[in-house]
Design a protein around this motif. Structure first.
Motif, PDB file in Angstrom:
ATOM      1  N   ASP A 274     202.136  63.543  43.059  1.00  0.00           N
ATOM      2  CA  ASP A 274     203.301  63.357  42.182  1.00  0.00           C
ATOM      3  C   ASP A 274     203.488  61.889  41.810  1.00  0.00           C
ATOM      4  O   ASP A 274     203.818  61.562  40.666  1.00  0.00           O
ATOM      5  N   SER A 278     203.431  60.268  38.021  1.00  0.00           N
ATOM      6  CA  SER A 278     204.600  59.532  37.564  1.00  0.00           C
ATOM      7  C   SER A 278     204.234  58.106  37.163  1.00  0.00           C
ATOM      8  O   SER A 278     204.677  57.600  36.122  1.00  0.00           O
ATOM      9  N   LEU A 281     202.209  58.094  33.877  1.00  0.00           N
ATOM     10  CA  LEU A 281     203.103  58.430  32.767  1.00  0.00           C
ATOM     11  C   LEU A 281     203.954  57.218  32.362  1.00  0.00           C
ATOM     12  O   LEU A 281     204.085  56.900  31.172  1.00  0.00           O
ATOM     13  N   GLN A 313     206.446  68.411  40.186  1.00  0.00           N
ATOM     14  CA  GLN A 313     206.087  68.058  38.812  1.00  0.00           C
ATOM     15  C   GLN A 313     205.758  69.246  37.908  1.00  0.00           C
ATOM     16  O   GLN A 313     205.177  69.057  36.836  1.00  0.00           O
ATOM     17  N   VAL A 316     207.169  68.857  34.471  1.00  0.00           N
ATOM     18  CA  VAL A 316     206.504  67.711  33.858  1.00  0.00           C
ATOM     19  C   VAL A 316     205.142  68.137  33.301  1.00  0.00           C
ATOM     20  O   VAL A 316     204.740  67.721  32.196  1.00  0.00           O
ATOM     21  N   ALA A 359     208.789  63.412  29.707  1.00  0.00           N
ATOM     22  CA  ALA A 359     207.958  63.714  30.877  1.00  0.00           C
ATOM     23  C   ALA A 359     207.983  62.565  31.876  1.00  0.00           C
ATOM     24  O   ALA A 359     208.087  62.780  33.094  1.00  0.00           O
ATOM     25  N   LEU A 362     211.555  62.420  33.537  1.00  0.00           N
ATOM     26  CA  LEU A 362     211.740  63.547  34.448  1.00  0.00           C
ATOM     27  C   LEU A 362     210.851  63.422  35.673  1.00  0.00           C
ATOM     28  O   LEU A 362     211.272  63.715  36.804  1.00  0.00           O
ATOM     29  N   SER A 363     209.632  62.967  35.457  1.00  0.00           N
ATOM     30  CA  SER A 363     208.692  62.815  36.569  1.00  0.00           C
ATOM     31  C   SER A 363     209.219  61.829  37.603  1.00  0.00           C
ATOM     32  O   SER A 363     209.203  62.105  38.812  1.00  0.00           O
TER      33      SER A 363
END
Length: 410
Positions: A274, A278, A281, A313, A316, A359, A362-363
């Motif tokens: 995760d 993240s 991203l 995720q 995501v 994304a 939120l991630s």
């Protein structure tokens, strides 16, 4: 299907030749690299020195043309990722959704993944994450090799479990990276020439900052678009300010990730996965450049996340999948609309970059909450020490209970 599309790459309905990057760019660099030097004077050369070995690899298949050999190696890397995800997902308590995401999501980019070396880079990052549980040293080594090819795989080590695991992974990465860099410096001239070209890059039209400038052009902004450093970039007033703002946002994203690392108290088997998704991203959406092949990285990392039932995720991954589909419409199908900054092209960029921004936000939020929440299913926590004043009393209560259970006076 992807191979069939690549074989008909010149059809106008497909929006342009994506294989040109291989037979005009990669093959040209192959000739320079074969002489033992990096293309230091070529402004299009913006890759770390490990990329040179990747671009030389098709020469090991002399019975094919350079393009055919390159595609064959890319297909092999694609198969390695798929097999690794299937093996990881088939273990008890794991999930095959990751393999399904990769196999079903990659073709959304049409034939583009076969004409870029990002699949090979993603394979190194995926293997690095999937080997973490068995061998932190192997994890660090694969991450370092990936970073020498395209930098971003170094981010997959961000979520390594604290303590010995982190030290082992980072030590292995440092040793592998340093020894490989020494080898490349001895084997080739100008291994760090890419830094000069990277520093001169501006705001690409597909980046988040580029979307802002594209919108501004509809409000009267007088800037234009020009081909520079291998991409279509904006030129004109305030472009430099947007570029510097992007760099500042990247620094802020790095600070947020470090803060999460310091504050996080819970680790599950999915936390390293995760954290990697993240981090990449956040660095993607704040970058001055968001090329369509970047979606290959995100698909690979999202697929690794989905191999674990403890991942945070899942939503995501859905957003990444939607952004991938939008990217193939932008390039190559309707890329002239984006270059000309028509309302259609601007709307497409708003949709794709809006999905990526959502994304990324939120991630990170889900990663933060999972790491700092009090109760997380499947998480490992440090045992809390009892206050000294309470420890003797609790010990006495336990002894008394044991004596009473045997019929003895408390």
């Amino acid at each position: 299907m992807m191979l069939l599309l690549l074989a008909h790459d010149s059809l106008p309905v497909l929006g342009g030749r994506v294989a040109r990057e291989v037979w005009r760019g990669y093959h040209h660099w192959y000739g320079t690299l074969s002489t033992g030097a990096f293309p230091a004077q070529d402004t299009l050369w913006q890759y770390p020195p490990g990329a040179g070995l990747v671009l030389l690899a098709p020469g090991a298949l002399p019975w094919w043309t350079y393009l055919q050999a390159f595609v064959a190696l890319t297909v092999a890397a694609d198969a390695v990722v798929a097999v690794a995800l299937v093996r990881a997902g088939a273990r008890p308590g794991r999930s095959l959704y990751g393999a399904a995401l990769w196999v079903g999501g990659l073709p959304l980019l049409l034939r583009l993944p076969l004409a870029r070396y990002d699949v090979l880079v993603t394979a190194l990052a995926v293997i690095s994450l999937l080997t973490l549980k068995r061998s932190t040293r192997a994890c660090g080594a694969f991450a370092a090799l990936g970073a020498l090819v395209k930098v971003w795989p170094a981010l997959v080590l961000l979520g390594a479990p604290r303590g010995r695991g982190t030290r082992s992974a980072w030590t292995s990465a440092a040793a592998t990276g340093a020894s490989s860099l020494v080898f490349l410096a001895l084997a080739f001239r100008d291994p760090l020439a890419f830094l000069r070209q990277q520093g001169g890059r501006g705001v690409q039209i597909e980046s988040l900052g580029g979307t802002v400038l594209s919108l501004a052009s509809h409000a009267g902004w007088p800037g234009g678009v020009r081909y520079r450093y291998g991409a279509m970039e904006f030129t004109g007033p305030h472009v430099s300010a947007v570029a510097h703002l992007s760099l500042a946002l990247t620094a802020a994203a790095f600070g947020l990730l470090l803060l999460w690392r310091v504050r996080a108290r819970h680790w599950t088997e999915a936390t390293p996965y995760d954290a990697a998704l993240s981090a990449v991203l956040l660095f993607t959406v704040t970058s001055r450049v968001i090329s369509p092949q970047y979606m290959i990285w995100l698909l690979g990392l999202a697929a690794v996340c989905l191999t674990s039932r403890h991942t945070t995720q899942r939503p995501v991954a859905v957003l990444v999948l939607a952004a991938t589909a939008a990217s193939s419409v932008i390039f190559p199908l309707l890329y002239p609309e984006v270059i000309d900054r028509t309302w259609t092209g601007t709307a497409l960029m708003l949709v794709r970059n809006g999905l990526l921004t959502a994304a990324a936000a939120l991630s990170f939020v889900r990663l933060w909450r999972s790491g700092t929440a009090r109760d997380v299913p499947g998480a490992r926590r440090r045992p809390r020490a009892l206050p000294k004043s309470r420890a003797p009393a609790l010990l006495g209560d336990a002894r008394g209970a044991g004596r009473r259970s045997r019929g003895l006076p408390g």
